[in-house]
Design a protein around this motif. Structure first.
Motif, PDB file in Angstrom:
ATOM      1  N   CYS A 234       0.721  -1.179   0.114  1.00 32.91           N
ATOM      2  CA  CYS A 234       0.046   0.178  -0.009  1.00 32.91           C
ATOM      3  C   CYS A 234       0.887   1.267   0.104  1.00 32.91           C
ATOM      4  CB  CYS A 234      -0.906  -0.080   1.187  1.00 32.91           C
ATOM      5  SG  CYS A 234      -2.120   1.342   1.275  1.00 32.91           S
ATOM      6  N   TYR A 235       0.520   2.237  -1.041  1.00 35.03           N
ATOM      7  CA  TYR A 235       1.099   3.586  -1.136  1.00 35.03           C
ATOM      8  C   TYR A 235       0.060   4.551  -1.329  1.00 35.03           C
ATOM      9  CZ  TYR A 235       4.604   7.000  -1.757  1.00 35.03           C
ATOM     10  OH  TYR A 235       5.418   8.252  -1.538  1.00 35.03           O
ATOM     11  N   VAL A 236      -0.076   5.596  -0.500  1.00 32.69           N
ATOM     12  CA  VAL A 236      -1.207   6.549  -0.809  1.00 32.69           C
ATOM     13  C   VAL A 236      -0.408   7.811  -0.745  1.00 32.69           C
ATOM     14  CG1 VAL A 236      -3.394   7.157  -0.066  1.00 32.69           C
ATOM     15  CG2 VAL A 236      -2.633   4.942   0.511  1.00 32.69           C
ATOM     16  N   SER A 237      -0.924   8.644  -1.873  1.00 35.11           N
ATOM     17  CA  SER A 237      -0.438  10.181  -1.738  1.00 35.11           C
ATOM     18  C   SER A 237      -1.700  10.838  -2.647  1.00 35.11           C
ATOM     19  CB  SER A 237       0.823  10.114  -2.793  1.00 35.11           C
ATOM     20  OG  SER A 237       1.000  11.489  -2.838  1.00 35.11           O
ATOM     21  N   GLU A 238      -1.980  12.096  -2.155  1.00 38.00           N
ATOM     22  CA  GLU A 238      -2.914  12.921  -2.730  1.00 38.00           C
ATOM     23  C   GLU A 238      -2.443  13.478  -4.220  1.00 38.00           C
ATOM     24  OE1 GLU A 238      -3.256  15.688   0.564  1.00 38.00           O
ATOM     25  OE2 GLU A 238      -5.209  14.918   0.710  1.00 38.00           O
ATOM     26  N   ASP A 239      -1.026  13.252  -4.558  1.00 33.85           N
ATOM     27  CA  ASP A 239      -0.538  13.344  -6.016  1.00 33.85           C
ATOM     28  C   ASP A 239      -0.744  12.107  -6.674  1.00 33.85           C
ATOM     29  OD1 ASP A 239       1.067  13.824  -8.238  1.00 33.85           O
ATOM     30  OD2 ASP A 239       2.346  14.889  -7.246  1.00 33.85           O
ATOM     31  N   PRO A 240      -1.501  11.919  -7.759  1.00 33.55           N
ATOM     32  CA  PRO A 240      -1.799  10.562  -8.419  1.00 33.55           C
ATOM     33  C   PRO A 240      -0.286  10.142  -9.189  1.00 33.55           C
ATOM     34  CG  PRO A 240      -2.981  12.214  -9.594  1.00 33.55           C
ATOM     35  CD  PRO A 240      -2.518  12.706  -8.240  1.00 33.55           C
ATOM     36  N   ALA A 241       0.385  11.168  -9.575  1.00 31.19           N
ATOM     37  CA  ALA A 241       1.616  10.804 -10.421  1.00 31.19           C
ATOM     38  C   ALA A 241       2.731  10.111  -9.391  1.00 31.19           C
ATOM     39  CB  ALA A 241       1.947  11.949 -11.115  1.00 31.19           C
ATOM     40  N   GLU A 242       2.759  10.854  -8.074  1.00 29.15           N
ATOM     41  CA  GLU A 242       3.741  10.509  -7.199  1.00 29.15           C
ATOM     42  C   GLU A 242       3.595   9.326  -6.599  1.00 29.15           C
ATOM     43  OE1 GLU A 242       5.525  11.816  -3.034  1.00 29.15           O
ATOM     44  OE2 GLU A 242       3.441  12.363  -3.453  1.00 29.15           O
ATOM     45  N   ALA A 243       2.120   8.797  -6.395  1.00 25.94           N
ATOM     46  CA  ALA A 243       1.788   7.561  -5.952  1.00 25.94           C
ATOM     47  C   ALA A 243       2.072   6.456  -6.850  1.00 25.94           C
ATOM     48  CB  ALA A 243       0.110   7.507  -5.689  1.00 25.94           C
ATOM     49  N   ARG A 244       1.885   6.759  -8.196  1.00 23.12           N
ATOM     50  CA  ARG A 244       2.084   5.491  -9.140  1.00 23.12           C
ATOM     51  C   ARG A 244       3.767   5.348  -9.140  1.00 23.12           C
ATOM     52  NH1 ARG A 244      -1.624   3.860 -13.060  1.00 23.12           N
ATOM     53  NH2 ARG A 244      -0.709   2.350 -14.479  1.00 23.12           N
ATOM     54  N   ALA A 245       4.247   6.417  -9.258  1.00 20.11           N
ATOM     55  CA  ALA A 245       5.714   6.385  -9.592  1.00 20.11           C
ATOM     56  C   ALA A 245       6.394   5.698  -8.009  1.00 20.11           C
ATOM     57  CB  ALA A 245       6.410   7.866  -9.726  1.00 20.11           C
ATOM     58  N   LYS A 246       6.008   6.167  -6.919  1.00 13.96           N
ATOM     59  CA  LYS A 246       6.639   5.504  -5.934  1.00 13.96           C
ATOM     60  C   LYS A 246       6.055   4.414  -5.482  1.00 13.96           C
ATOM     61  CE  LYS A 246       9.525   8.927  -4.357  1.00 13.96           C
ATOM     62  NZ  LYS A 246       9.378   9.713  -3.254  1.00 13.96           N
ATOM     63  N   GLY A 247       4.736   3.955  -5.727  1.00 10.63           N
ATOM     64  CA  GLY A 247       4.389   2.602  -5.452  1.00 10.63           C
ATOM     65  C   GLY A 247       5.108   1.541  -6.427  1.00 10.63           C
ATOM     66  N   LYS A 248       5.337   1.973  -7.601  1.00  9.14           N
ATOM     67  CA  LYS A 248       5.907   1.038  -8.528  1.00  9.14           C
ATOM     68  C   LYS A 248       7.663   0.958  -8.060  1.00  9.14           C
ATOM     69  CE  LYS A 248       7.083   0.549 -13.429  1.00  9.14           C
ATOM     70  NZ  LYS A 248       6.742   1.013 -14.971  1.00  9.14           N
ATOM     71  N   GLN A 249       8.127   2.030  -7.593  1.00 10.99           N
ATOM     72  CA  GLN A 249       9.540   1.887  -7.105  1.00 10.99           C
ATOM     73  C   GLN A 249       9.462   1.142  -6.153  1.00 10.99           C
ATOM     74  OE1 GLN A 249      11.351   5.582  -5.895  1.00 10.99           O
ATOM     75  NE2 GLN A 249      12.964   4.596  -4.433  1.00 10.99           N
ATOM     76  N   TYR A 250       8.853   0.931  -4.815  1.00 13.82           N
ATOM     77  CA  TYR A 250       8.868   0.271  -3.814  1.00 13.82           C
ATOM     78  C   TYR A 250       8.330  -1.113  -3.952  1.00 13.82           C
ATOM     79  CZ  TYR A 250       9.609   4.845  -1.705  1.00 13.82           C
ATOM     80  OH  TYR A 250      10.141   5.964  -1.222  1.00 13.82           O
ATOM     81  N   SER A 251       7.448  -1.346  -4.901  1.00 17.99           N
ATOM     82  CA  SER A 251       6.981  -2.756  -5.311  1.00 17.99           C
ATOM     83  C   SER A 251       8.020  -3.479  -6.154  1.00 17.99           C
ATOM     84  CB  SER A 251       5.767  -2.707  -6.084  1.00 17.99           C
ATOM     85  OG  SER A 251       4.685  -2.360  -5.585  1.00 17.99           O
TER      86      SER A 251
END
Length: 353
Positions: A234-251
């Motif tokens: 789980c990774y949540v951010s109010e910025d959709p681009a950040e959420a997707r980029a960081k979520g991908k990095q950590y996955s």
């Protein structure tokens, strides 16, 4: 639906000293209680950055119990094959008393060849050792003057002290990966179930879950113990681009350390783990964008994650969700933000449905 935090570390000394990891994790335990989460959970693994900072869930959860008063404590999971049942049942009974009855005991088989090698155990025996260990622990909690005659353990008559705080015993869950028969056995025995949906197709998860629920109902167990836990990165951010980029990095980071941990499956075979020889190849082909599209990770804005969970609830019912907010090594501040956004903007919306 209920929600908790699953502490699955993917870190080693090169990234963070163990003392720093535990202090940060325990501060997140306190935050989880403050924000109204249902539970905190942690794993049992050894040696690798994939889970290796958590060789003993009971020790971590005892520290968590001392810092909290309400939240449930879940072993996700302890491995009966690696500890004598008299020792394991006693440690868990102590934790149940220390926490005043907040313990839920999750048991697992383990699946990493290097761990079995270190304990000098055959993987071919893992299913039998698992079943025998769970049976021995539950008997030690529920009975007095226990005489146990198993294939691997023989003891008694003994009466375990301390007795569990919860009578007759703490709730039990069992971990299942890809084997439907494990789900069926859990239902037959009247235990809860722990699943990781990201490793299987949705239809396979639904099949396993349906088999579990039918077997539980057919066995006429009392309602309420058939709790199902599912873990999601789980990774949540109010910025959709950040959420997707960081979520991908950590996955991707989580997949990388898992690939190291399962490398022995490239040459190992076991009758108790049919198909596991494919695990190295499957991890190497992991596709974050596909996983996101299939709702196998909870990544996005609060609104996006809410909609993903609404779909998951349609698929699987009102299951208990364990959020992996530290896996992949996000910063501590990012984990705090994910937990706050989820508690303040996702949980209320789902409760209103």
């Amino acid at each position: 639906m209920k929600f908790g935090i699953n502490f699955f570390p993917t870190v080693g000394p090169g990234e963070k000293p163990a003392g720093e990891y535990f202090e940060e994790a325990l501060s997140l335990v306190e935050l989880a209680e403050e924000l109204g989460y249902d539970h905190v959970k942690t794993v049992e693994h050894y040696f690798f950055e994939y889970g290796g900072y958590s060789p003993d869930p009971v020790t971590f959860l005892a520290a968590a119990a001392a810092r909290t008063s309400r939240i449930n404590l879940v072993t996700g999971a302890v491995i009966p094959a690696f500890t004598h049942p008299v020792k394991l049942a006693g440690k868990l009974a102590m934790l149940d008393n220390i926490s005043k009855g907040r313990l839920h005991v999750g048991f697992g088989r383990a699946f990493l060849p290097d761990e079995f090698d270190a304990f000098e155990l055959s993987m071919d025996e893992s299913r039998a050792r698992f079943a025998e260990g769970v049976l021995a622990c539950t008997r030690l909690w529920r009975e007095e003057d226990v005489v146990f005659e198993g294939e691997f353990y023989r003891f008694g008559p003994v009466t375990l002290l301390p007795r569990p705080y919860q009578r007759p015993a703490p709730p039990v869950l069992v971990a299942a990966a890809i084997t439907p028969s494990s789900c069926e056995q859990a239902g037959r025995d009247g235990h809860g179930l722990m699943l990781v949906p990201s490793i299987s197709k949705r239809e396979k998860v639904q099949e396993m879950l349906g088999l579990y629920r039918k077997t539980y109902a057919d066995a006429a167990h009392e309602p309420g113990a058939d709790e199902v836990h599912m873990s999601y990165n789980c990774y949540v951010s109010e910025d959709p681009a950040e959420a997707r980029a960081k979520g991908k990095q950590y996955s991707q980071r989580t997949n990388a350390v898992m690939r190291d941990a399962v490398a022995a499956w490239g040459e190992r075979r076991s009758s108790g783990y049919a198909g596991y020889e494919q695990i190295v190849d499957r991890i190497g082909k992991a596709d974050f964008d596909k996983a996101l599209a299939e709702n196998k990770v909870l990544v996005g804005t609060p609104h996006e994650v809410t909609e993903r969970l609404r779909t998951i609830r349609e698929w699987y019912g009102d299951v208990t969700i364990s959020l992996q907010v530290i896996s992949g090594n996000p910063t501590h501040a990012e984990s705090v933000r994910t937990m706050r956004l989820f508690a303040e903007q996702v949980m209320p919306r789902l409760a209103e449905d």
